[in-house]
Design a protein around this motif. Structure first.
Motif, PDB file in Angstrom:
ATOM      1  N   ALA A 142       3.581  -5.905  -6.435  1.00 31.08           N
ATOM      2  CA  ALA A 142       3.818  -6.082  -7.872  1.00 31.08           C
ATOM      3  C   ALA A 142       2.663  -6.745  -8.618  1.00 31.08           C
ATOM      4  N   GLN A 143       1.471  -6.692  -8.049  1.00 32.03           N
ATOM      5  CA  GLN A 143       0.267  -7.201  -8.718  1.00 32.03           C
ATOM      6  C   GLN A 143      -0.743  -6.067  -8.839  1.00 32.03           C
ATOM      7  N   LEU A 186      10.569   2.484   3.282  1.00 24.21           N
ATOM      8  CA  LEU A 186       9.667   1.788   2.351  1.00 24.21           C
ATOM      9  C   LEU A 186       9.227   2.701   1.213  1.00 24.21           C
ATOM     10  N   LEU A 187       8.996   3.973   1.552  1.00 23.49           N
ATOM     11  CA  LEU A 187       8.504   4.934   0.552  1.00 23.49           C
ATOM     12  C   LEU A 187       9.075   6.294   0.937  1.00 23.49           C
ATOM     13  N   THR A 188       9.881   6.862   0.068  1.00 24.75           N
ATOM     14  CA  THR A 188      10.586   8.093   0.440  1.00 24.75           C
ATOM     15  C   THR A 188       9.646   9.288   0.527  1.00 24.75           C
ATOM     16  N   LEU A 212       2.472  -0.021 -11.395  1.00 29.03           N
ATOM     17  CA  LEU A 212       2.501   1.127 -10.474  1.00 29.03           C
ATOM     18  C   LEU A 212       2.762   0.689  -9.040  1.00 29.03           C
ATOM     19  N   ILE A 213       2.626  -0.613  -8.794  1.00 28.72           N
ATOM     20  CA  ILE A 213       2.821  -1.122  -7.424  1.00 28.72           C
ATOM     21  C   ILE A 213       4.288  -1.540  -7.288  1.00 28.72           C
ATOM     22  N   THR A 214       5.131  -0.530  -7.158  1.00 27.20           N
ATOM     23  CA  THR A 214       6.571  -0.773  -7.039  1.00 27.20           C
ATOM     24  C   THR A 214       7.024  -0.731  -5.588  1.00 27.20           C
ATOM     25  N   GLN A 215       6.085  -0.431  -4.691  1.00 28.05           N
ATOM     26  CA  GLN A 215       6.436  -0.281  -3.285  1.00 28.05           C
ATOM     27  C   GLN A 215       6.772  -1.662  -2.690  1.00 28.05           C
ATOM     28  N   PRO A 216       7.787  -1.730  -1.837  1.00 23.99           N
ATOM     29  CA  PRO A 216       8.174  -3.025  -1.271  1.00 23.99           C
ATOM     30  C   PRO A 216       7.173  -3.541  -0.235  1.00 23.99           C
ATOM     31  N   ALA A 249       3.674 -10.198   0.276  1.00 18.25           N
ATOM     32  CA  ALA A 249       4.247 -10.960  -0.833  1.00 18.25           C
ATOM     33  C   ALA A 249       3.144 -11.717  -1.563  1.00 18.25           C
ATOM     34  N   LEU A 250       3.430 -12.076  -2.794  1.00 21.34           N
ATOM     35  CA  LEU A 250       2.466 -12.775  -3.648  1.00 21.34           C
ATOM     36  C   LEU A 250       1.896 -14.021  -2.967  1.00 21.34           C
TER      37      LEU A 250
END
Ligand code: NAG
Ligand code: NAG
Length: 199
Positions: free
Chosen positions: A40-41, A68-70, A92-96, A125-126
Motif C-alpha cells: 500500500a505504498q 494472494l493474486l487471482t 495500485l499496490i493493492t496486493q496483500p 508490511a509497512l
C-alpha cells in the motif's frame, strides 16, 4: 571461509536463475530477498533501459499463489523504456503482504509475449521499511539512454535533452559490459551479507 563464500555464490546464482530476460531487458528491482516492496505504498520498478531493445512495454504483477493474486494484473499499460525506472503509485499496490510475487514486462499489444520476468519478491508490511537503495544494481548503460533526442553522445553523463525533437527514443552502444560488472558488484554485496549471516 572460502567454501562458505563459494556456497553463498552458488546459492545466489541459483536464486537469480528464475528471472527471464529477452532483448537485453532485465528487471533490476524488485526481485530476490534484498529487493522487496512495501504494501500500500509507492514502490519502484527498475530495468536495464540501456540494454533493452524494446522501446515500450506493459508492466504487470503476478503470483503463482492465487490466494494472494487471482490473476496476472497490469500496473502500467504503456511504459517507455527510456524512463529506466517507474514508481508504481500506492493506490495500485493493492496486493496483500506475501511472497512469490514477480514483475512481468510484456508486449503492449500482446501481453502473452513476455519480455522479462523478475526474480520472485516479497511484499512486506509497512513496518519493514524500504530496502536500502544500494540493494538495487546500478545500470551504468542507462546513462546513455536518450529521451527522444537524436544526439546520442557516447560517454555523455548529463541528463537527456530531448525536447520536441520527435525522433524515437534511442540508445548508444558500448556500455552494456559495464552493467554486468555492476551486477556482479551488487551480487557480491549480497554474498558478503550472506557470508556475514553465516559467520
Ligand atoms: C503468472 O502466474 C501464473 C500462475 O502461477 C502462471 O501460470 C503464469 O505463467 C505466470 N505468468 C507469467 C507471465 O509469468
Ligand atoms: C501473442 O504472443 C504470443 C507469444 O509470442 C504468440 O504466440 C501469439 O501468437 C501472439 N498473439 C497474437 C494475436 O499476435
Amino acid at each position: 571461509m572460502l567454501s562458505k563464500l563459494t556456497f553463498a555464490t552458488l546459492a545466489l546464482a541459483g536464486a537469480a536463475s528464475a528471472a527471464v530476460s529477452n532483448g537485453g531487458l532485465k528487471i533490476l528491482a524488485p526481485g530476490g530477498d534484498g529487493l522487496w516492496w512495501i504494501a500500500a505504498q509507492q514502490n519502484n520498478v527498475v530495468w536495464t533501459c540501456g540494454e533493452s531493445t524494446f522501446p515500450q512495454f506493459t508492466i504487470l504483477i503476478n503470483n503463482s499463489d492465487t490466494s494472494l493474486l487471482t490473476a496476472i494484473t497490469p500496473l502500467i499499460a504503456v511504459e517507455q523504456n527510456y524512463n529506466c525506472n517507474q514508481g508504481i503509485a500506492s493506490n495500485l499496490i493493492t496486493q496483500p503482504v506475501g511472497t512469490g510475487y514477480t514483475i512481468v514486462l510484456a508486449d503492449i499489444l500482446n501481453s502473452t509475449n513476455i519480455y522479462a520476468v523478475s526474480d520472485p519478491f516479497e511484499i512486506k508490511a509497512l513496518s519493514a521499511g524500504y530496502p536500502p537503495t544500494s540493494n538495487t544494481p546500478v545500470d551504468q548503460a542507462s546513462a546513455t539512454v536518450s529521451k527522444g533526442t537524436s544526439s546520442n553522445v557516447v560517454g555523455q553523463t548529463g541528463s537527456p535533452t530531448g525536447a520536441g525533437s520527435g525522433s524515437p527514443p534511442a540508445k548508444t552502444g558500448g556500455a552494456p559490459s559495464l552493467r554486468s560488472s555492476s551486477i556482479t558488484a551488487g551480487a557480491l554485496v549480497g554474498v558478503a551479507a550472506a557470508v556475514a549471516a553465516l559467520l
